[in-house]
Write a protein that holds these residues in place. Sequence first.
Motif, PDB file in Angstrom:
ATOM      1  N   SER A  63       9.116   2.439  10.022  1.00  0.00           N
ATOM      2  CA  SER A  63       8.990   3.425  11.102  1.00  0.00           C
ATOM      3  C   SER A  63       9.795   4.678  10.790  1.00  0.00           C
ATOM      4  O   SER A  63       9.343   5.798  11.066  1.00  0.00           O
ATOM      5  CB  SER A  63       9.442   2.816  12.434  1.00  0.00           C
ATOM      6  OG  SER A  63      10.777   2.328  12.346  1.00  0.00           O
ATOM      7  N   THR A  97       2.474   6.553   6.364  1.00  0.00           N
ATOM      8  CA  THR A  97       3.036   5.205   6.362  1.00  0.00           C
ATOM      9  C   THR A  97       3.417   4.788   4.944  1.00  0.00           C
ATOM     10  O   THR A  97       2.913   5.318   3.953  1.00  0.00           O
ATOM     11  CB  THR A  97       2.051   4.178   6.935  1.00  0.00           C
ATOM     12  OG1 THR A  97       0.953   4.023   6.024  1.00  0.00           O
ATOM     13  CG2 THR A  97       1.533   4.602   8.309  1.00  0.00           C
ATOM     14  N   ASP A 154      10.213  -4.755  10.457  1.00  0.00           N
ATOM     15  CA  ASP A 154       9.879  -3.373  10.103  1.00  0.00           C
ATOM     16  C   ASP A 154      10.369  -2.976   8.718  1.00  0.00           C
ATOM     17  O   ASP A 154      10.001  -1.927   8.202  1.00  0.00           O
ATOM     18  CB  ASP A 154      10.520  -2.458  11.171  1.00  0.00           C
ATOM     19  CG  ASP A 154      10.396  -0.988  10.857  1.00  0.00           C
ATOM     20  OD1 ASP A 154      11.446  -0.328  10.636  1.00  0.00           O
ATOM     21  OD2 ASP A 154       9.257  -0.481  10.817  1.00  0.00           O
TER      22      ASP A 154
END
Length: 384
Positions: free
Chosen positions: A326, A335, A358
């Motif tokens: 993130s 991404t 994550d």
Amino acid sequence: MTKAVYIHIPFCTNKCYYCDFNSYVTKNPQLVWDYLDALNKEMEETVRRFPPGEIKTIFVGGGTPTFLDPKQMAHFLETVRRHFPQWSADIEFTMEANPGTTDIEKLSIMREGGVNRISFGVQSFDDRLLKRIGRIHDSEQVLRSLENAKRTGFDNISIDLIFGLPDQTVAHFQDTLDKAFGLDLPHFSSYSLKVEENTLFHTLYEKDQLPLPTEDEEVLMYERLMEQMAKRGYRQYEISNFARPGFESRHNMTYWRNEYYYGIGAGAHGYVNGERHVNASPLAQYMQLTVEKGLPRVEQFTVSGSEQMEDHMIMGLRMMEGVSASDFQHRYGITLQEQFSPVIDELTALGLLMWSGDRLHLTRRGIPLGNEVFARFLGLVDKV
């Protein structure tokens, strides 16, 4: 705003046999004063062109910063404070030190000048090995320096250790670890020896006169290091760094998180406002450029978006926490998978990287192969 400062003091009492850092042996005090004057000019011009925010970390490296005599040290620290006056309440101000160049007077001046973290270049507790690698101190001086540091108010103390030294065995390294753990310190850095060009060790290596441990022995030393640190309650937060909770090097985390920092001094590198720069290394050139131009830079370039992302990966994956997907997307607008999918898929399939929520990070198997993993993100090798 840039919140971290690196400053280079390039002087040493002698040149260690393995050292390729930008360092110089001198007995000329005027040369040191001239260098400090040049540092003052560079700091003045740096903050004029790139005004700092609140400074959170300062790191003084070398060379041997504690080569400075008491008057030089006090003058240097006053200069730093004058040009970077806004310090956070919890600033981390680190100075590297050699055990043979510290005493109560100098350590007291360092504390009074704001230094609150000290990193000693110990390398080994085997006096025979210390002589073998060209160190000027012995293990007794290490103990005395650490005692003096604690007496003058330092509680955030780190020591460096090297493994893979000539004629060093796993048993030798274990003995050094045992002695290190007996010191009750909050932080350790430990690196494998790298034989660099332009060092005495490289000359000996080329002549087949440097009896290094085998690769298997070096791997055993590193595995022993990780196991012993974990057993003693030190968390491995980066490939070569171990700390008790709360004592991680916040300045080094700046590098590993690919954040901005000022780089000041001969041969220093900096990263500010999307640009990296390299200062002149030779002292005469560095000092001449500060007089003529204010900033002694010999290289300066804007870092492209793709290079920023590569840097983010190879630095971030050095940390055991790895890289946040993130955070990556927030910083670069793409991404992790979109940018690096083939490499990530390959390395996870090989068991060298893994996801934890994550975060993408090295596996236990991947840690010793970190350099090979990083090279893949740079496109330097086709396969690991």
